[in-house]
Write a protein that holds these residues in place. Sequence first.
Motif, mmCIF file in Angstrom:
data_model
loop_
_atom_site.group_PDB
_atom_site.id
_atom_site.type_symbol
_atom_site.label_atom_id
_atom_site.label_comp_id
_atom_site.label_asym_id
_atom_site.label_seq_id
_atom_site.Cartn_x
_atom_site.Cartn_y
_atom_site.Cartn_z
ATOM 1 N N TRP A 67 8.294 27.960 11.736
ATOM 2 C CA TRP A 67 8.218 27.537 11.268
ATOM 3 C C TRP A 67 6.443 26.942 11.354
ATOM 4 O O TRP A 67 5.681 26.599 12.276
ATOM 5 C CB TRP A 67 9.009 25.865 12.670
ATOM 6 C CG TRP A 67 9.944 26.859 11.942
ATOM 7 C CD1 TRP A 67 11.014 26.417 13.070
ATOM 8 C CD2 TRP A 67 10.872 25.455 11.237
ATOM 9 N NE1 TRP A 67 12.801 26.514 12.603
ATOM 10 C CE2 TRP A 67 12.495 25.572 11.701
ATOM 11 C CE3 TRP A 67 10.461 24.572 10.209
ATOM 12 C CZ2 TRP A 67 13.267 25.092 10.738
ATOM 13 C CZ3 TRP A 67 11.788 23.756 9.541
ATOM 14 C CH2 TRP A 67 12.650 24.676 9.747
ATOM 15 N N SER A 68 5.871 26.531 10.571
ATOM 16 C CA SER A 68 4.631 25.563 10.251
ATOM 17 C C SER A 68 4.488 24.838 11.388
ATOM 18 O O SER A 68 5.774 23.673 11.924
ATOM 19 C CB SER A 68 4.358 24.988 8.662
ATOM 20 O OG SER A 68 5.561 24.309 8.362
ATOM 21 N N GLU A 69 3.743 23.959 11.818
ATOM 22 C CA GLU A 69 2.988 23.505 12.460
ATOM 23 C C GLU A 69 4.398 23.198 14.162
ATOM 24 O O GLU A 69 4.582 22.267 13.960
ATOM 25 C CB GLU A 69 3.117 21.826 12.136
ATOM 26 C CG GLU A 69 2.389 21.968 10.897
ATOM 27 C CD GLU A 69 1.875 20.449 10.694
ATOM 28 O OE1 GLU A 69 1.727 19.590 11.803
ATOM 29 O OE2 GLU A 69 0.781 20.599 9.962
ATOM 30 N N TYR A 70 4.029 24.639 14.425
ATOM 31 C CA TYR A 70 5.023 24.749 15.140
ATOM 32 C C TYR A 70 4.386 25.376 16.622
ATOM 33 O O TYR A 70 4.948 24.973 17.935
ATOM 34 C CB TYR A 70 6.575 25.152 15.254
ATOM 35 C CG TYR A 70 7.683 24.730 15.283
ATOM 36 C CD1 TYR A 70 7.543 23.535 16.490
ATOM 37 C CD2 TYR A 70 8.796 25.187 16.166
ATOM 38 C CE1 TYR A 70 9.155 23.022 16.967
ATOM 39 C CE2 TYR A 70 9.827 24.236 16.209
ATOM 40 C CZ TYR A 70 10.169 23.606 16.831
ATOM 41 O OH TYR A 70 10.927 22.892 17.265
ATOM 42 N N SER A 115 16.748 28.076 14.037
ATOM 43 C CA SER A 115 17.437 26.849 14.050
ATOM 44 C C SER A 115 18.624 27.935 14.881
ATOM 45 O O SER A 115 19.415 28.729 14.218
ATOM 46 C CB SER A 115 17.491 25.880 13.686
ATOM 47 O OG SER A 115 16.221 25.290 13.275
ATOM 48 N N TRP A 260 11.154 15.036 10.845
ATOM 49 C CA TRP A 260 10.709 16.019 12.393
ATOM 50 C C TRP A 260 11.142 15.173 13.444
ATOM 51 O O TRP A 260 9.900 15.177 13.116
ATOM 52 C CB TRP A 260 10.360 16.958 12.268
ATOM 53 C CG TRP A 260 10.857 18.300 10.829
ATOM 54 C CD1 TRP A 260 9.543 18.799 10.716
ATOM 55 C CD2 TRP A 260 12.114 18.691 10.713
ATOM 56 N NE1 TRP A 260 10.306 19.445 10.019
ATOM 57 C CE2 TRP A 260 11.377 19.958 10.006
ATOM 58 C CE3 TRP A 260 13.363 18.271 11.446
ATOM 59 C CZ2 TRP A 260 12.174 20.455 9.097
ATOM 60 C CZ3 TRP A 260 14.032 19.568 10.572
ATOM 61 C CH2 TRP A 260 13.674 19.904 9.889
ATOM 62 N N PHE A 286 18.923 19.655 16.890
ATOM 63 C CA PHE A 286 18.568 21.362 16.881
ATOM 64 C C PHE A 286 17.777 22.102 18.283
ATOM 65 O O PHE A 286 16.873 21.342 18.821
ATOM 66 C CB PHE A 286 17.502 20.687 15.742
ATOM 67 C CG PHE A 286 16.154 20.527 15.650
ATOM 68 C CD1 PHE A 286 15.045 21.428 16.370
ATOM 69 C CD2 PHE A 286 16.051 19.253 14.652
ATOM 70 C CE1 PHE A 286 13.491 20.567 16.514
ATOM 71 C CE2 PHE A 286 14.604 18.849 15.296
ATOM 72 C CZ PHE A 286 13.784 18.886 15.789
ATOM 73 N N ASP A 288 15.321 24.872 18.745
ATOM 74 C CA ASP A 288 15.206 26.329 17.472
ATOM 75 C C ASP A 288 14.271 27.016 18.762
ATOM 76 O O ASP A 288 13.378 27.083 19.497
ATOM 77 C CB ASP A 288 13.341 25.711 17.003
ATOM 78 C CG ASP A 288 13.544 24.370 15.530
ATOM 79 O OD1 ASP A 288 15.093 24.688 15.273
ATOM 80 O OD2 ASP A 288 13.636 23.859 15.457
ATOM 81 N N TYR A 324 7.144 17.652 20.910
ATOM 82 C CA TYR A 324 9.026 18.058 20.143
ATOM 83 C C TYR A 324 9.825 17.675 21.924
ATOM 84 O O TYR A 324 9.194 17.790 23.335
ATOM 85 C CB TYR A 324 8.903 19.198 19.790
ATOM 86 C CG TYR A 324 9.343 19.416 19.010
ATOM 87 C CD1 TYR A 324 10.094 19.037 17.277
ATOM 88 C CD2 TYR A 324 7.865 19.863 17.646
ATOM 89 C CE1 TYR A 324 9.841 18.796 16.004
ATOM 90 C CE2 TYR A 324 7.593 18.892 16.266
ATOM 91 C CZ TYR A 324 8.797 19.067 15.437
ATOM 92 O OH TYR A 324 8.619 18.907 14.217
HETATM 93 C C1 N2P Z 1 8.150 21.937 13.486
HETATM 94 C C2 N2P Z 1 9.331 22.175 12.692
HETATM 95 C C3 N2P Z 1 10.248 21.970 13.647
HETATM 96 C C4 N2P Z 1 11.503 22.673 12.945
HETATM 97 N N1 N2P Z 1 7.052 21.560 12.148
HETATM 98 C C5 N2P Z 1 13.322 21.703 12.766
HETATM 99 N N2 N2P Z 1 13.847 22.691 12.860
#
Ligand code: N2P
Length: 378
Positions: A67-70, A115, A260, A286, A288, A324
């Motif tokens: 995922w972007s920004e993760y 996810s 999110w 969620f 991930d 998160y």
């Molecule tokens: C992070 C995206 C979060 C993913 N940028 C949510 N499932």
Amino acid sequence: MKEIAHLLALPLFVVLALFGCERTPAPSSASQPSTPSQAATNPGSPTPSPASESKGDAEKSLNIFCWSEYIPQQIVDAFSEETGIKVSVETYSSNEEMLAKLFAGGGNYDVIQPSEYVIEGLIKEGRLTPIDHAQIPNMKNLAPEFTNMSFDPGNKYSVPYMAGTVGIIVNTELVQDDIKGYNDVFQEKFAKNIVILDDAREIVSWGLESLGIPVNDVSDENLAKAKPLLEKWLPLVKVFDSDSPKTALLNGDVALGIVWAGEGAILLNEDQKFKWIIPAEGAHLFVDSLAIPKSAKQVQNAELFINYVLRPEVSAKISEVFPYLNPNVAARELLTPAQRHNPASFPTADQLANMQTFKDVGEQASKIDELVTSLKAQ
Ligand code: N2P
């Protein structure tokens, strides 16, 4: 292709994938190879396996599709520096985009980050490599409630990375109303003042929640019930953005949004004018996870990376950048009280108890995407 058709939700993604449109490849450069002594001085670090040390340069690589920004680039760089493994990172903004590219086969991905509902589907389709738990001793750092979850009993194929929910964020300088749920967001008076995630499964779930329908009951009949509501809601949206919905809020381009939780947490840290709300109609949790596709070439490197991000200090650093709900309890202990008390990062036990989790909905996935795509095009 037929057997995976239900996992492929949006034809557009398939088209993009088949034409090889890369979005944000960010290869990181390799640095010095690791030494056993470096590993020894780093608490919680894995002992490099003899096999990975004796491999040639060609095998010292890892392709991550996340995922972007993760996954912060600094984490990727530090992993490269310690292990000598050259990592390339490609990002996606939805599970469906990831699936389309994975199935198109061009990417050679070693680690993916689906996810929960997608892990469930990929396991059913035999698309994942079983995880060798002996290579991931840091799994012990995960909270018991985030292991052995129903989408992957025994964590045979996946290791939770971050969890969270999707909620409402309000700029209280621009909106004085007491916003409680989705129906309060999608009001005529906020037309073109709203940012939401560009994610069909998400959007449909909000409609279903508002109608009191469980988020996984996506029969044709229930989708037809949600349609008139979404038809009213979507034209009110100014920005659809799954990558960085915080940006439109920070710039003042919009006054409220559905984002999110990690994006919400960043906004709360940024400015007290932002307020986070768990939607009254219902929210979902969620989870991930990191997983290794069947087609992966560098399984051992993938496992090294998964174990690396589960180190308490590494995982805590990830939380600092992308706040998160961290399933890693050892990492949570390293967070500051302010981080632990961010209401967007860590929902209360009561809030969590009321959250549903998305399930694999088989062929209905493409109906969900068709519905949202057609409404957005109106
Ligand atoms: C992070 C995206 C979060 C993913 N940028 C949510 N499932």
